[in-house]
Design a protein around this motif. Structure first.
Motif, PDB file in Angstrom:
ATOM      1  N   ILE A 340      -3.264  -0.463   3.415  1.00 37.54           N
ATOM      2  CA  ILE A 340      -3.392  -0.129   4.828  1.00 37.54           C
ATOM      3  C   ILE A 340      -3.570  -1.390   5.666  1.00 37.54           C
ATOM      4  N   GLN A 342      -5.178  -3.406   8.630  1.00 36.06           N
ATOM      5  CA  GLN A 342      -6.405  -3.265   9.397  1.00 36.06           C
ATOM      6  C   GLN A 342      -6.117  -3.194  10.887  1.00 36.06           C
ATOM      7  N   ARG A 422      -7.650   3.657   8.953  1.00 40.08           N
ATOM      8  CA  ARG A 422      -7.523   2.222   9.223  1.00 40.08           C
ATOM      9  C   ARG A 422      -8.868   1.607   9.628  1.00 40.08           C
ATOM     10  N   ARG A 425     -10.680   0.800   6.511  1.00 33.11           N
ATOM     11  CA  ARG A 425     -10.018  -0.354   5.895  1.00 33.11           C
ATOM     12  C   ARG A 425     -10.478  -1.647   6.577  1.00 33.11           C
TER      13      ARG A 425
END
Length: 511
Positions: A340, A342, A422, A425
């Motif tokens: 993913i 960021q 996100r 993450r």
RNA sequence: GGCCUCGUCGCCAAGUGGUAAGGCAACGGUUUGCAAAACCGUUAUUCCCCGGUUCGAAUCCGGGCGAGGCCUCCA
């Protein structure tokens, strides 16, 4: 809330005031490489790695230096014991140190200067100190004269006069004051020649503190933004570094002195001198690097952390719920959590205080939570930040339940969870966590054959389940078939494999 | 002896003047063929003790008690 950093010099939190320019300079005292690293050696690197990650996220450029002390009494002694040379021993132990850093995902160190590569610079600084009257040669040694430095003791609140009361200071009639410390140590006959350098004061080697002063200024300039190290280095090491550097340059040596708490073993600190160390290589046989890093970040960096197997086991347990979510995420989206992107922070210009980073305390906005950022802005409070990360995980799991991610997720649901994950993450990136999937390897879980066999077993068991579930209530075969499926699950559990029956199919994992 | 920390639920741990985050453990419930995982809910009127300041203190001050670090090498 703007970034606040605790300063040992003033004993309070202060607004982060770096030197002009976009680069933050950070120097952290590294190891003397005479033995394999123990976990205590990793506390500082993990913490300052996180500091760098956070500052970088805010938009600073950070140049970080950790020194390698590759000449000193302990090295000479140890090399003799092992019947090897000082350079050979140092090289081996340095490699071990680097390996430990890598395993714990400490990736931000820009330079590892070695003391032996900066002897010339040390001789220069000692010469300057003598010229300025702060130091004096004495029978092959050179000492720093603490009585010439009016603010000597300011870092640790020590009074040079009172140092005389402490009888543990090395007695030497070469010193003018008991608190004077060696800048250069004259060679003794027994010492190996690879640990001896020529100097204006005769053959010898540098004192312990001078290397840091020299290497720091060489690589980062006369004034550092952050100087870090373990609490046990405050005195005498950092006090002496500070005295030397400021006397030599006439400038402030470090804007912020940051000291991390020590790792404890029971009630005492873990240290080679106490003899209660746990080697990292040994430790990583029993616990994942991620577990270790998580433990080190789960408390505030200035507090002591108690090392114990139980504690690590507990941390490992708490990590499981993250891993369960990552698996759910991958099942639902077909993508790995580890890939993913960021949420970027580049809309926040250099030096912009974190309190201006708005929006986002919850999952509805697209940038990482204000709460999380506030924790980090408050003297890098990783313990509180991890708390926020757990809450975020809970929200994501809750959302996962609402969106029925495990059975029949709509395209909207998938897009929604992707967007909101996100944030998690990003938090993990700032803390340097979840950098690689946990290994299934312990029981051969990464092996293709094992994976194939597991799938075979799951498919066969699936057939039994389907038949059992389809059987009529009064069919005597029904309980018998379920007994078989349960037996398979139980036997696998005994082997350390967990089966989980989900709407979309059965999954397995080690542990 | 001097300097410096710390003492918050069974355990770990945030919070440092405005009325106790989070994790582990535990106990209910939802879900599941049963599990596992996940979800929902419960669990500190109270922050080592005693005084004081304050409208208000876990947070500030004083005094106890207890634990630790440094003053020698140490991340």
């Amino acid at each position: 809330m703007a970034l606040q950093v605790y300063s040992t010099l003033t004993r309070k939190k202060e607004p982060f005031h770096k030197q002009p320019g976009e680069t933050v300079t950070m120097y952290v005292c590294g190891p003397t490489v005479y033995k394999p690293s123990h976990i205590g050696h990793m506390v500082g690197p993990v913490i300052f790695d996180t500091v760098k990650r956070y500052l970088t996220y805010l938009g600073y450029k950070v140049t970080w230096v950790i020194n390698i002390t590759d000449v000193d009494d302990k090295l000479i002694k140890r090399a003799a014991e092992l019947n090897t040379t000082v350079p050979a021993l140092a090289e081996r132990m340095t490699a071990d140190y680097f390996d430990c850093l890598k395993k714990l995902n400490v990736t931000g160190i820009d330079h590892f200067p070695k003391a032996t590569e900066h002897i010339g610079g040390m001789i220069e600084m000692i010469t300057r100190l003598i010229e300025k009257g702060y130091a004096y040669p004495a029978a092959g040694d050179v000492y720093f004269d603490v009585s010439k430095d009016p603010d000597y003791g300011k870092l640790c609140n020590r009074d040079p006069e009172q140092l005389e009361a402490g009888s543990r200071i090395e007695v030497s009639d070469r010193k003018r004051n008991p608190g004077d410390f060696a800048l250069w140590k004259g060679a003794k006959p027994s010492e190996p020649k690879e640990a001896i350098w020529e100097s204006p004061w005769g053959p010898g080697r540098p004192g312990w503190h001078i290397e840091c002063s020299v290497m720091a200024s060489k690589l980062l300039g006369d004034t550092l933004d952050i100087h870090g190290g373990g609490l046990d280095l405050q005195f005498p090491h950092h006090e002496n570094e500070l005295a030397q550097s400021e006397s030599a340059t006439g400038k402030e040596f470090a804007r912020f002195w940051m000291h991390n708490g020590l790792l404890k073993m029971g009630t005492a600190k873990m240290a080679g001198s106490v003899g209660n160390v746990v080697n990292i290589a040994d430790l990583l046989q029993r616990h994942s690097p991620e577990t270790v890093r998580f433990l080190l970040l789960s408390t505030h960096y200035r507090s002591p952390i108690e090392y114990s197997e139980d504690r690590l086991t507990e941390v490992a347990k708490s990590l499981q719920s993250f891993y369960r979510f990552f698996e759910l995420y991958e099942r639902a989206t077909g993508e790995s959590f580890y890939n993913i992107q960021q949420v970027e922070c580049d809309q926040f210009p250099i030096g912009r205080p974190p309190d201006q980073i708005t929006g986002m305390p919850d999952l509805e906005s697209g940038s990482p939570g204000g709460e999380f950022m506030s924790c980090m802005a408050d003297d890098f409070n990783t313990g509180a930040a991890i708390g926020i990360m757990f809450s975020t995980l809970s929200k994501l799991h809750y959302l996962g339940s609402l969106l029925k991610l495990d059975s029949n997720p709509s395209p909207y649901a998938v897009a929604d969870i992707k967007n909101k994950t996100r944030i998690l993450r990003t938090m993990a990136n700032i803390l340097g966590l979840f950098w690689a999937p946990p290994a299934k390897a312990a029981l051969g879980g990464d092996d293709k054959l094992v994976a194939g066999l597991m799938q075979l077993l799951i498919d066969l068991r699936g057939n039994l389940r389907t038949e059992a579930k389809g059987a009529a209530k009064d069919n005597p075969l029904k309980p018998a078939l379920f007994a078989q499926t349960d037996l398979i699950r139980k036997r696998l559990a005994e082997l350390g494999v967990t089966l989980e029956d989900r709407p979309a199919g059965t999954t397995w994992r080690v542990g």
